[in-house]
Design a protein around this motif. Structure first.
Motif, PDB file in Angstrom:
ATOM      1  N   ALA A 166       9.391  71.494  23.014  1.00  0.00           N
ATOM      2  CA  ALA A 166      10.793  71.083  23.083  1.00  0.00           C
ATOM      3  C   ALA A 166      10.916  69.574  23.281  1.00  0.00           C
ATOM      4  N   ALA A 167      10.020  69.001  24.095  1.00  0.00           N
ATOM      5  CA  ALA A 167      10.073  67.563  24.372  1.00  0.00           C
ATOM      6  C   ALA A 167       9.794  66.733  23.125  1.00  0.00           C
ATOM      7  N   ALA A 216      14.654  69.526  26.198  1.00  0.00           N
ATOM      8  CA  ALA A 216      15.154  69.248  24.845  1.00  0.00           C
ATOM      9  C   ALA A 216      16.362  68.328  24.892  1.00  0.00           C
ATOM     10  N   VAL A 217      17.243  68.550  25.866  1.00  0.00           N
ATOM     11  CA  VAL A 217      18.432  67.700  26.023  1.00  0.00           C
ATOM     12  C   VAL A 217      18.029  66.291  26.439  1.00  0.00           C
ATOM     13  N   GLN A 218      17.111  66.193  27.393  1.00  0.00           N
ATOM     14  CA  GLN A 218      16.673  64.877  27.883  1.00  0.00           C
ATOM     15  C   GLN A 218      16.052  64.026  26.784  1.00  0.00           C
ATOM     16  N   ARG A 259      18.551  69.868  17.459  1.00  0.00           N
ATOM     17  CA  ARG A 259      18.099  71.046  16.724  1.00  0.00           C
ATOM     18  C   ARG A 259      17.399  72.033  17.658  1.00  0.00           C
ATOM     19  N   ILE A 260      16.567  71.525  18.560  1.00  0.00           N
ATOM     20  CA  ILE A 260      15.897  72.387  19.535  1.00  0.00           C
ATOM     21  C   ILE A 260      16.933  73.028  20.450  1.00  0.00           C
ATOM     22  N   ALA A 265      21.662  71.954  31.851  1.00  0.00           N
ATOM     23  CA  ALA A 265      21.393  71.192  30.622  1.00  0.00           C
ATOM     24  C   ALA A 265      22.668  70.511  30.132  1.00  0.00           C
ATOM     25  N   PHE A 266      23.813  71.178  30.306  1.00  0.00           N
ATOM     26  CA  PHE A 266      25.092  70.603  29.877  1.00  0.00           C
ATOM     27  C   PHE A 266      25.423  69.348  30.663  1.00  0.00           C
ATOM     28  N   ASP A 267      25.155  69.371  31.973  1.00  0.00           N
ATOM     29  CA  ASP A 267      25.416  68.186  32.805  1.00  0.00           C
ATOM     30  C   ASP A 267      24.626  66.979  32.306  1.00  0.00           C
ATOM     31  N   ILE A 268      23.373  67.225  31.917  1.00  0.00           N
ATOM     32  CA  ILE A 268      22.533  66.141  31.394  1.00  0.00           C
ATOM     33  C   ILE A 268      23.075  65.652  30.060  1.00  0.00           C
TER      34      ILE A 268
END
Length: 361
Positions: free
Chosen positions: A76-77, A111-113, A118-119, A141-144
Motif C-alpha cells: 500500500a505504501a 495508502a492515504v499517507q 487507487r489503493i 484514514a479520513f482524518d489524514i
C-alpha cells in the motif's frame, strides 16, 4: 544484502525459487533497512515472488519490518495496486487487512499517507477493511486525507469513510462556532491567505475578460441604418448563448471576488461561507466563459471549412474543463446517488489522467 533479498529485489523468480529450496532460512533475514525478502518483493509489486515465498514459508505473512509493517502495509505504501488486489483476494492473508504498525496505522492509513488514491479505492471497496480504526494519533484514514491531496480525500468520501469522533466534534464545532475553534477547521485551513489571493486573481481576470467580451461582441456592430450601433449577429441563437454565458461568467466571478475581499478582511463567517460557495461559483464562471468563447468562435467561423473542427475541439476541451472542475465544485459529502455516480466516474477519469490508474514503477 543477502542473496535471497537481492534476488527478490531484482525480481529474479528462478533465483528466488532455487534459494528457497536450498536455504529457506534466508527468508527470515532482514536487510539493513529492516526489510525481509518478502517485504522487498512486496515493495516491488512482484506477485509471483510473493506467492513463492508464501508457498515455501506460509508464516512469512506474519513478519514485520522495523516499523511494524506487514507485506500489505508495504504494498500500500508503494502503490502496488495489483499486489494489493491479490492479497485482498487471498483468504489466508485476511489477517493483514486491518493490522496496525508501530504507529497504529493500518494499510488504509498508509495508502492515504503516501497519496495513493487507487489503493484507497481498492481497500475501501472491501467490506472487511475497517475504516473507523484509529492510529496512535487518534486519527482515521479520513482524518489524514483531509490534510492530504484532493483525489485521496475524494476516494474516501465517496466510500463514506468516517472521521474519528474527536475530529467530527472539532469539525462540527468549527462549522457552528465562529470563534477560535473555526481556525482548527480543515476547511478554514484550505483558505490560507495565499490560496485566497490566487483565487482572487483568477476571479478578477475572469471578470475583466468577460467584461471586455461584452463590448467587443463577435461580428462587431452595424455602422449605418436604423440599427446603427447594434450587434450585427444579435438575432442568431449562438449570439444569445454567447451573451447569456458571458453574463453568468462575469457576475459569478464578481461575486467570488467580493466574497474573497470580505474573507481577506478576516471575517471568519465569510471564510466559512466562502468554503461552501466560492469554488462552485468560480467553477461555474470558468465553464460559462469557455462556452461563451466557443459560441463566439463558432459564430465567426460558421462559414469556414474549419468551423466543424473548431466546434469539435472546443467541445472536447470544455468537457475536460468540466471534468477537472467538478471535484472542486460538487460537495463530496452529498448523499445524492446521481452526484455519487458522476463523481465516481470523474474520479476514475482524473486518476487515469494523473496516472494513478497505472501501476507504480
Amino acid at each position: 544484502m543477502p542473496p535471497l533479498a537481492l534476488a527478490a529485489y531484482i525480481g529474479n523468480f528462478d533465483a528466488v525459487r532455487c534459494l528457497l529450496d536450498k536455504c529457506s532460512n534466508d527468508a527470515y533475514r532482514q536487510d539493513t533497512n529492516g526489510f525481509f525478502p518478502i517485504h522487498i518483493a512486496s515493495r516491488n509489486g512482484n506477485i509471483k515472488i510473493v506467492q513463492e515465498f508464501l508457498n515455501h514459508c506460509p508464516d512469512l505473512k506474519e513478519l514485520h519490518d522495523k516499523q511494524g509493517r506487514n507485506i500489505l502495509h508495504v504494498a500500500a505504501a508503494y502503490g502496488r495496486a495489483k499486489l494489493v488486489e491479490y492479497m485482498l483476494g487471498t483468504t489466508k492473508l485476511e489477517m493483514l487487512l486491518n493490522e496496525r504498525d508501530n504507529f497504529g496505522n493500518t494499510p488504509l492509513h498508509v495508502a492515504v499517507q503516501n497519496w495513493h488514491p487507487r489503493i484507497v479505492k481498492i481497500l475501501t471497496r472491501d467490506k472487511r477493511v475497517h475504516q473507523k480504526i484509529l492510529n496512535n494519533k487518534g486519527m482515521t484514514a479520513f482524518d489524514i486525507a483531509e490534510k492530504s491531496e484532493k483525489l485521496t480525500l475524494m476516494a474516501l468520501r465517496l466510500a463514506n469513510a468516517p472521521r474519528s469522533e474527536i475530529q467530527r466534534v472539532a469539525k462540527e464545532s468549527g462549522a457552528n462556532d465562529y470563534g477560535e475553534k473555526t481556525k482548527n477547521n480543515p476547511d478554514y485551513l484550505l483558505f490560507s491567505r495565499e490560496n485566497m489571493n490566487t483565487l482572487l486573481i483568477v476571479s478578477t481576470l475572469v471578470a475583466a475578460i468577460t467584461f471586455a467580451a461584452g463590448f467587443t461582441v463577435p461580428g462587431g456592430y452595424k455602422n449605418s441604418g436604423t440599427d446603427e450601433g447594434m450587434a450585427t449577429l444579435r438575432n442568431t441563437a449562438l449570439f444569445q448563448i454567447f451573451l447569456i454565458c458571458n453574463t453568468i461568467s462575469m457576475y459569478s466571478s464578481i461575486t467570488v471576488a467580493i466574497a474573497l475581499i470580505w474573507a481577506q478582511a478576516g471575517d471568519l463567517k465569510m471564510i466559512c461561507v466562502a468554503v461552501r460557495t466560492i469554488l462552485p461559483m468560480l467553477g461555474l464562471a470558468l465553464i460559462m466563459m469557455s462556452v461563451a468563447f466557443l459560441a463566439g468562435v463558432d459564430l465567426v467561423a460558421n462559414n469556414l471549412t474549419c468551423g466543424y473542427v473548431v466546434v469539435a475541439l472546443g467541445s472536447f476541451f470544455i468537457v475536460q474543463v468540466v471534468v477537472f472542475i467538478l471535484p472542486l465544485t460538487i460537495p463530496l459529502s452529498s448523499k445524492n446517488c446521481i452526484t455519487h455516480f458522476i463523481l465516481r466516474g470523474n474520479l476514475r477519469l482524473l486518476m487515469m489522467v494523473t496516472r494513478y490508474e497505472v501501476e507504480s514503477g
